[in-house]
Design an enzyme around this catalytic site. Structure first.
Site, mmCIF file in Angstrom:
data_model
loop_
_atom_site.group_PDB
_atom_site.id
_atom_site.type_symbol
_atom_site.label_atom_id
_atom_site.label_comp_id
_atom_site.label_asym_id
_atom_site.label_seq_id
_atom_site.Cartn_x
_atom_site.Cartn_y
_atom_site.Cartn_z
ATOM 1 N N SER A 117 6.263 0.556 -5.766
ATOM 2 C CA SER A 117 4.873 0.953 -5.967
ATOM 3 C C SER A 117 4.696 2.444 -5.757
ATOM 4 C CB SER A 117 3.949 0.198 -4.994
ATOM 5 O OG SER A 117 2.618 0.651 -5.142
ATOM 6 N N LYS A 167 5.256 -7.519 -3.683
ATOM 7 C CA LYS A 167 4.774 -6.515 -4.635
ATOM 8 C C LYS A 167 3.655 -7.101 -5.497
ATOM 9 C CE LYS A 167 4.609 -2.717 -7.109
ATOM 10 N NZ LYS A 167 3.920 -3.036 -8.344
ATOM 11 N N GLU A 182 -4.575 -4.518 -4.663
ATOM 12 C CA GLU A 182 -4.938 -3.326 -5.445
ATOM 13 C C GLU A 182 -6.054 -3.638 -6.450
ATOM 14 O OE1 GLU A 182 -2.621 -1.336 -9.099
ATOM 15 O OE2 GLU A 182 -1.509 -1.255 -7.210
ATOM 16 N N HIS A 210 0.671 -7.151 -3.310
ATOM 17 C CA HIS A 210 0.239 -5.739 -3.232
ATOM 18 C C HIS A 210 -0.659 -5.413 -4.418
ATOM 19 C CE1 HIS A 210 0.702 -1.598 -4.688
ATOM 20 N NE2 HIS A 210 0.922 -1.202 -3.442
ATOM 21 N N ASN A 211 -0.225 -5.809 -5.610
ATOM 22 C CA ASN A 211 -1.013 -5.515 -6.804
ATOM 23 C C ASN A 211 -2.311 -6.312 -6.828
ATOM 24 O OD1 ASN A 211 1.247 -4.018 -7.403
ATOM 25 N ND2 ASN A 211 1.360 -4.673 -9.525
#
Length: 630
Positions: free
Chosen positions: A297, A352, A359, A355-356
């Site tokens: 990222s 990940k 986000e 995480h997105n």
């Protein structure tokens, strides 16, 4: 010179011994002709015109392998000449010394080699046996391949240059992220091999031209041929794949496999689905190839200056690539790399993905903040100034870039006014929403932000519907301070939901993910880095559920009145604030000891006999009622 065993192979007559003798003098290492190690019975058999079979060759190949192992143990290099026409023979020759073995394949046409053999004197291999050698030959995929049309001296120079010029690390795929990571690796002293595909008229000499563009890539080796790319990398090879997720990554793996050898490592640095990462891990394990799924990222700039990296897979495999990933990772406030082993199999790509998802919600929250402030009559510069003042209280990377976005002009107007309000997505928000449903975790804000993007995409339909329902008579009774406090509240809930999802996945899959360490590597380099994330590093050292942490509970209690007011004003004035609404709705549901779910369960039992438990029976027994009237 590092210890290496150089095997020079090919059919009889290609000049293996001549080349080996010259190379031996150049490198100042001994060379051994495999023919000298044949047993007497083998020599007699070949002299009689009878080809050797595999059983004849086995002891001979083993003796050459023992010779090579002896040199490796003594930490000395050598050159071994051997026909080694089959892959099975080469496997015997390099047994236990794969990472020290280099292969040079000298080749030519049948007619060319036959002519050479016909001109040789006093050699037990007659030209009549040449056809059987060509028929037996299985061309190696992991060798320096040189046509014998070149002079022996030229061949030696090619071998010398390629053998001494092996790279440490390969980067496959030179898109935006691949190029940035390549430059990052080079800037950190890593000798690289670079690959990009060749498509005539569309993608030609991409790697070569990229190398020429940046001085830090002066020692990098550019390729558009897969075999040459793979063979340019020291064994065990470490190759990072920066290509599109999905079928492309599988195609790339299949294209690479013929050229890889036991113990090589592939690293998928793209946004792959964690379930597919596990499948690829298991598939490649069956091929004796290691696989790491690494979330990366930071975007283009982060990849260049230092991203956050989330590797998952076998821990011993990770240790072999750890120095490379840690070199290029961002550094936290204590100068430690924002890269840490996450856990087995698909765990790196799972975190990940989440995480997105976090986000997505963070971006949507800022979009809603912008909408509210715009409806208070503020222009983009004024909104940017307000957000600038928030940095001392609630700073984040996404807040900072939103300020820059709002200040950007296009002519006399702000650029933001000219950007079409249709938000795209690349799938990770979708995957996170699917995962949260599958795991039964209420990450409602990720789903809400994803659906907000889906709604935005129906621009033409929205225009039509707006003529039926929209109102311009707004009277928001709000100020920027109240909006800030609502934003702070929602961010805490978003982070709670994201980490709760990770914790549940970790428990289900026995990943043992360290939430504090994960938060730490998200404090720099990644898109969701923020002051809040930094505070969570400490929080997760004592709790794994932030809604159990007294300071956070106290903060949410203080902020709750403000989000209630902001959401109420938004709904009354028909301003869409879905993620802000979802944040308070979630806590309103989650903070109630008694919910409306008893009605749901009764309904399920009525039409489907799904049963229910009773509040006045602590045994856990399930009941069923015949609800319909007689």
């Amino acid at each position: 010179m590092k210890t290496k065993i150089i095997f020079i192979i090919g059919v009889s007559g290609v000049g293996k011994s001549t080349v080996a003798n010259l190379l031996s003098k150049k490198l100042q290492v001994p060379f051994f002709d495999g023919d000298d190690f044949h047993h007497e019975k083998n020599i007699k058999k070949m002299a009689s015109g009878t080809p050797l079979n595999d059983a004849d060759r086995y002891d001979w190949l083993q003796s050459l392998n023992e010779l090579a192992i002896k040199h490796v143990k003594a930490k000395t290099s050598c050159i071994i000449v051997c026909s080694a026409l089959k892959q099975a023979y080469r496997d015997i020759l390099s047994h236990q010394i794969e990472k020290y073995s280099e292969w040079v394949f000298l080749h030519g046409s049948f007619d060319q080699i036959k002519k050479r053999l016909d001109n040789r004197k006093n050699h037990f291999m007659s030209s009549e046996l040449l056809k059987s050698q060509f028929d037996t030959l299985e061309e190696p995929t992991n060798a320096i391949k040189i046509n014998v049309e070149k002079s022996p001296e030229h061949i030696v120079e090619i071998i010398k240059n390629l053998s001494n010029n092996k790279s440490e690390f390969g980067l496959f795929g030179l898109g935006v992220m691949g190029k940035s990571l390549s430059r990052n690796l080079a800037n950190n002293g890593v000798k690289l091999s670079l690959f990009n595909r060749h498509i005539a008229g569309k993608e030609e000499n991409i790697a070569l031209n990229f190398k020429k563009e940046f001085p830090e890539l002066a020692t990098a080796l550019p390729f558009d041929d897969i075999a040459a790319f793979v063979n340019s990398i020291q064994q065990p090879r470490k190759i990072m794949l920066m290509v599109n997720a999905g079928k492309t990554i599988d195609l790339v793996i299949e294209n690479l496999l013929p050229y890889l050898t036991k113990g090589d490592i592939l690293i998928d640095g793209g946004n792959s689905n964690y379930n597919k990462t596990k499948e690829r891990h298991d598939y490649l394990k069956s091929k004796n190839i290691y696989f790491i799924g690494a979330g990366v990222s930071g975007g283009e700039e982060g990849a260049l200056r230092g991203p956050s990296i989330m590797p998952g897979g076998n821990e011993e495999t990770y240790k072999k690539i750890q120095p490379f990933l840690e070199k290029i990772a961002a550094k936290d406030e204590n100068k430690l790399p924002c890269c840490s082993y996450i856990g087995p199999e698909g765990s790196g790509h799972f975190v990940k993905m989440v995480h997105n998802g976090i986000e997505y919600a963070e971006m949507q929250l800022l979009a809603e903040v912008f909408t509210l402030l715009k409806n208070l009559g503020k222009n983009p510069d004024e909104i940017a100034a307000i957000l600038e003042s928030w940095k001392a209280i609630e700073n984040s990377y996404l807040l900072e870039i939103t300020i820059d976005i709002l200040r950007k002009k296009d002519g006399e107007d702000w650029l933001i006014h000219k950007i079409m309000d249709k938000a795209g997505n690349k799938g990770t928000g979708n995957w996170t929403t699917i995962a949260t449903a599958q795991l039964g975790i209420p990450s409602t804000m990720v789903a809400s932000s994803l659906f907000a993007r889906y709604i935005s995409f129906f621009k033409e339909e929205r225009i039509t519907v707006s003529t039926y329902f929209n109102t311009n008579d707004l009277s928001l009774n709000l100020n920027s301070e109240e909006i800030l406090k609502a934003y702070q509240f929602a961010r805490i809930i978003n982070h709670y939901q994201g980490f709760k999802l990770i914790k549940e996945a970790s428990n289900r899959n026995n990943w043992n993910i360290n939430l504090s360490e994960l938060a730490r590597i998200w404090t720099n380099g990644c898109i969701i880095r923020s002051d809040l994330m930094t505070s969570l590093v400490t929080t997760f050292k004592t709790v794994d559920n932030i809604l159990h942490e007294p300071e956070i509970i106290e903060k949410l209690q203080a902020l709750k009145p403000f989000i209630k007011k902001v959401v109420t004003e938004g709904i009354v004035n028909e301003v869409a604030v879905p993620t802000l609404t979802d944040a308070i709705s979630f806590l309103n549901s989650f903070s109630k000891a008694t919910s409306s779910a008893n009605i749901i369960q009764a309904q399920r039992d009525y039409f489907g006999a799904h049963t229910y438990q009773r509040t006045d029976d602590t045994s856990g027994k399930f009941y069923h009622t015949h609800w319909a009237k007689n």
